[in-house]
Design an enzyme around this catalytic site. Sequence first.
Site, PDB file in Angstrom:
ATOM      1  CG  HIS A 230      35.275  28.606  33.649  1.00 58.05           C
ATOM      2  ND1 HIS A 230      36.553  28.447  34.155  1.00 58.05           N
ATOM      3  CD2 HIS A 230      34.446  27.992  34.525  1.00 58.05           C
ATOM      4  CE1 HIS A 230      36.491  27.792  35.297  1.00 58.05           C
ATOM      5  NE2 HIS A 230      35.227  27.490  35.541  1.00 58.05           N
ATOM      6  CB  CYS A 426      21.401   3.214   2.818  1.00 62.60           C
ATOM      7  SG  CYS A 426      21.094   2.054   1.454  1.00 62.60           S
TER       8      CYS A 426
END
Length: 590
Positions: A230, A426
Amino acid sequence: MSNKHFVNDPVHLLNLALRSAPLTNPSLALDEENKIVYCKSSPESHASRVAIISGGGAGHEPSFVSFVGDGVLRAAVSGSIFASPSVKQIYSCITRRVNPNSGVLLIIMNYTGDVLHFGLASEKAKAAGVDVDMVVVADDVGVGREKNGKVGRRGIAGTVLVHKIVGALAATTAGASLKEASALGRLVAANLVSVGSSLTHVHVPGRAMTSDDDEGALKPDEIEIGMGIHNEQGYKRIKIPELPELVKILLGQLLSKEDKDRNYLEDVENIEGWVLMLNNLGGVSPLEMGAITAEVAKQLDSTYSIKPKRIFSGAFMTSLNGNGFSISLLRLVDTGLGKAKSMLDLLDAPHESLGWSAPIKQETWANAGGQNQASESDAKEESVPPSGLKLNVNQFCHALSNALKALIKAEPEISRYDELVGDGDCGSALKKGAEAILQLISANKISPDAVITISTLAEAVEANMDGTSGALYSIFLNSLAKALREAGEGEVTLGVWAKAAMAALVSLRKYTPAQPGDRTLVDALQPCLISLAEDGNVGKAAKAAREGAESTRRMKASLGRSVYVGDVGDIPDPGAVGIAVLMEGLAEVV
């Protein structure tokens, strides 16, 4: 952490999510008023069984409602996000949604709100004549004894292992008493330790956003060790380490005998093994979870000589979309219930819940000790027949090294282009291929036989270059090797290279329809090779490649991921730029 959510109203969000439970598991029903998900099968089928109930605040899905189903939980009660359900909700679940039965066992996590609300509801149910017991799981070692004081440890993801084991016991045909189920739950909890870490605090829908500068916020370069589910603080904050160092810290907190503040596993005899569970707090990609799982398993073996009998990895107890994970270790000990009801057998027992995703059969785990990785001796090296075409190794390596180094240097530029118009891989793919070939050169693995050399380069590219670029380069190099073999014998000349390269380009077209004007690497490759074949000049060929790459600026793409981008602006095609850089590197020394 982003404040963007598909549903920003936390109340509406929870109601919608609860409605999904019976839609995805038709054995379930929903009491929407009390936020209870429960098994809807006939009361008679449950009359001789202990009913296992759990629950807590929402935001930890699939805990708790997705663990409802035959073989795990009979019902689960949900509070609001990160808030305990009310006594009224829990009492309604005990008295209206799981009776008649042979007792009710509440399995909850050690949080003050949960303990008080579930405890009060159980006392009310007892007063009404229901046989109820409660097991409180406190598996978190992130905060040690010195800090947790009278509250004790928090409960986190390891709780679901208690759910599964005790739920399987309760679901057995012969059934089990409430006393047996409670004792088993406490035994599992006593042999369970967990710890988590997170890179960020999570944002609860409907709440105001916090910034990195707010008090208590994690800095961008920090990680919280031992963070609760939490956003609670853990043991400490440190600069984000590499994964192996992080795993070393976390496993030390779980298993180190020297850490007296966290050594919660008391010495016992006759340990039957270990179970490892890697829990995704909600925002870690499956790819990263795979890497984390492999590293944890590796260090458990190498440092602690632990080879878990079961490894579970996935999202079991999240913290909304928390960018973190937790490690749970369960020590397998004798349950005292007979061999057929060992912890491992109960973990493997069939179930009908969505949250416990462990599809591997018991017999498959039993055979897990066999070889699981191919050894080098298993792979038969494919030998390439020699050709009569010879090259000057020193000249070849010098020219190629210069071109590859230029390509590596250009990687950031190419990657930046591809991030804007493609999927961003790439530049890294070209760099990996270049580095692999440079390693071959440094290891003196370049043959004086031109065909063998190009075939070797093709194998390196196949093994190291990902994506479309890797496939295209591999096809081209393999086709180039074939064309060189057909060129005959003698010294390989620039003219031979040019003619073979044109033949390779023709072969490449069998696998891609790309032509100049489609905005691909062919825009640079084709004019480059035509120039080389016509003029026999590497410098002119490099210039043609660069002009071809530059022509792709503002060119509408017909192939590749750039098709989906629309207006690419003044950005050249990344693959075409790679060809230009490679040729310019060659031209510098040829």
